[in-house]
Design a protein around this motif. Structure first.
Motif, short mmCIF file in Angstrom:
data_model
loop_
_atom_site.label_atom_id
_atom_site.label_comp_id
_atom_site.label_asym_id
_atom_site.label_seq_id
_atom_site.Cartn_x
_atom_site.Cartn_y
_atom_site.Cartn_z
N ASN A 188 -10.03 -2.66 10.71
CA ASN A 188 -10.64 -2.27 11.98
C ASN A 188 -10.31 -3.15 13.17
O ASN A 188 -10.80 -2.92 14.26
CB ASN A 188 -12.16 -2.19 11.80
CG ASN A 188 -12.54 -1.05 10.88
OD1 ASN A 188 -11.98 0.03 10.95
ND2 ASN A 188 -13.47 -1.31 9.99
N HIS A 230 0.85 -1.19 0.00
CA HIS A 230 0.00 0.00 0.00
C HIS A 230 0.89 1.23 0.00
O HIS A 230 1.93 1.25 0.65
CB HIS A 230 -0.88 0.05 1.25
CG HIS A 230 -1.77 -1.13 1.43
ND1 HIS A 230 -3.02 -1.20 0.87
CD2 HIS A 230 -1.59 -2.28 2.10
CE1 HIS A 230 -3.58 -2.36 1.20
NE2 HIS A 230 -2.73 -3.03 1.93
N GLU A 259 -6.77 -9.20 10.50
CA GLU A 259 -7.36 -9.49 9.20
C GLU A 259 -6.45 -10.36 8.34
O GLU A 259 -6.91 -11.04 7.45
CB GLU A 259 -7.67 -8.19 8.44
CG GLU A 259 -8.83 -7.39 9.00
CD GLU A 259 -8.42 -6.39 10.05
OE1 GLU A 259 -9.26 -5.55 10.41
OE2 GLU A 259 -7.28 -6.43 10.53
N GLY A 298 -8.66 0.85 6.14
CA GLY A 298 -9.94 0.24 6.50
C GLY A 298 -9.82 -1.04 7.30
O GLY A 298 -10.73 -1.87 7.28
N ARG A 314 -6.40 1.96 10.30
CA ARG A 314 -7.85 2.07 10.41
C ARG A 314 -8.46 3.02 9.38
O ARG A 314 -9.41 2.69 8.69
CB ARG A 314 -8.25 2.51 11.83
CG ARG A 314 -7.99 1.44 12.88
CD ARG A 314 -8.46 1.89 14.26
NE ARG A 314 -9.89 2.12 14.30
CZ ARG A 314 -10.82 1.19 14.44
NH1 ARG A 314 -10.48 -0.08 14.56
NH2 ARG A 314 -12.10 1.51 14.49
N ASN A 315 -7.91 4.23 9.30
CA ASN A 315 -8.53 5.28 8.50
C ASN A 315 -8.21 5.19 7.02
O ASN A 315 -9.07 5.48 6.19
CB ASN A 315 -8.15 6.65 9.03
CG ASN A 315 -8.57 6.85 10.48
OD1 ASN A 315 -9.48 6.19 10.96
ND2 ASN A 315 -7.89 7.73 11.18
N ASP A 316 -6.97 4.84 6.69
CA ASP A 316 -6.58 4.80 5.28
C ASP A 316 -6.77 3.42 4.65
O ASP A 316 -7.13 3.31 3.49
CB ASP A 316 -5.13 5.24 5.11
CG ASP A 316 -4.91 6.69 5.53
OD1 ASP A 316 -5.77 7.52 5.21
OD2 ASP A 316 -3.89 6.98 6.17
#
Length: 153
Positions: free
Chosen positions: A32, A11, A74, A30, A26-28
């Protein structure tokens, strides 16, 4: 721009180098599973693995993660094929509210990778930085022991 490898995927994110890794995850991206608990590195809810070591992502600047392998819950297992730790947490009903579970599982993964047959004392020491407000510590210890037995097979 910062380049990250998270759960085996590359990424590129636009973030200030001092942005906490947790925020980027979390924010960029996703993801969680790592939770914002205290923001001070005192509760363990944000624990992820970096190059196989458990780290507190809320106090780790994203720049420190560049070029390193990051793993979150994840990336550990899937619904169809859960990792032995995930399965053990379910079987032992080790999570009540689930807020601490991701961090506990990730730190337990680091423990089992380095110590395949930990004693109860070693498990307790490894998980000492984590808070569980539900009080399911005994179930968590049982789950880690169960997973260690399964991984040994």
């Amino acid at each position: 721009m910062i380049s990250l490898v998270v759960n085996g995927k590359k990424h590129v994110v636009e973030a200030s180098p001092d942005t906490p890794l947790l925020y980027v995850l979390r924010n960029d991206l996703g993801l969680n599973s790592p939770k914002f608990g205290c923001g001070l590195g005192q509760c363990g809810a944000c624990t992820v693995l970096m190059d196989g070591r458990a780290i507190l992502s809320c106090v780790t600047p994203v720049a420190q993660a560049e070029g390193r392998k990051i793993m979150t819950l994840e990336g550990l297992g899937t619904v169809e094929k859960p990792h032995p730790l995930q399965r053990a947490f379910i079987e032992e009903q080790a999570a009540q509210c689930g807020f601490c579970a991701s961090g506990m599982i990730m730190r337990s993964k680091a423990l089992l990778d380095g110590t395949p047959n930990p004693t109860e004392r070693e498990i307790r020491q490894a998980l000492a930085p984590h808070l569980c407000r539900c009080g399911t510590h005994n179930g968590i210890i049982r789950a880690v022991r169960r997973a260690a037995q399964e991984v040994k097979r």
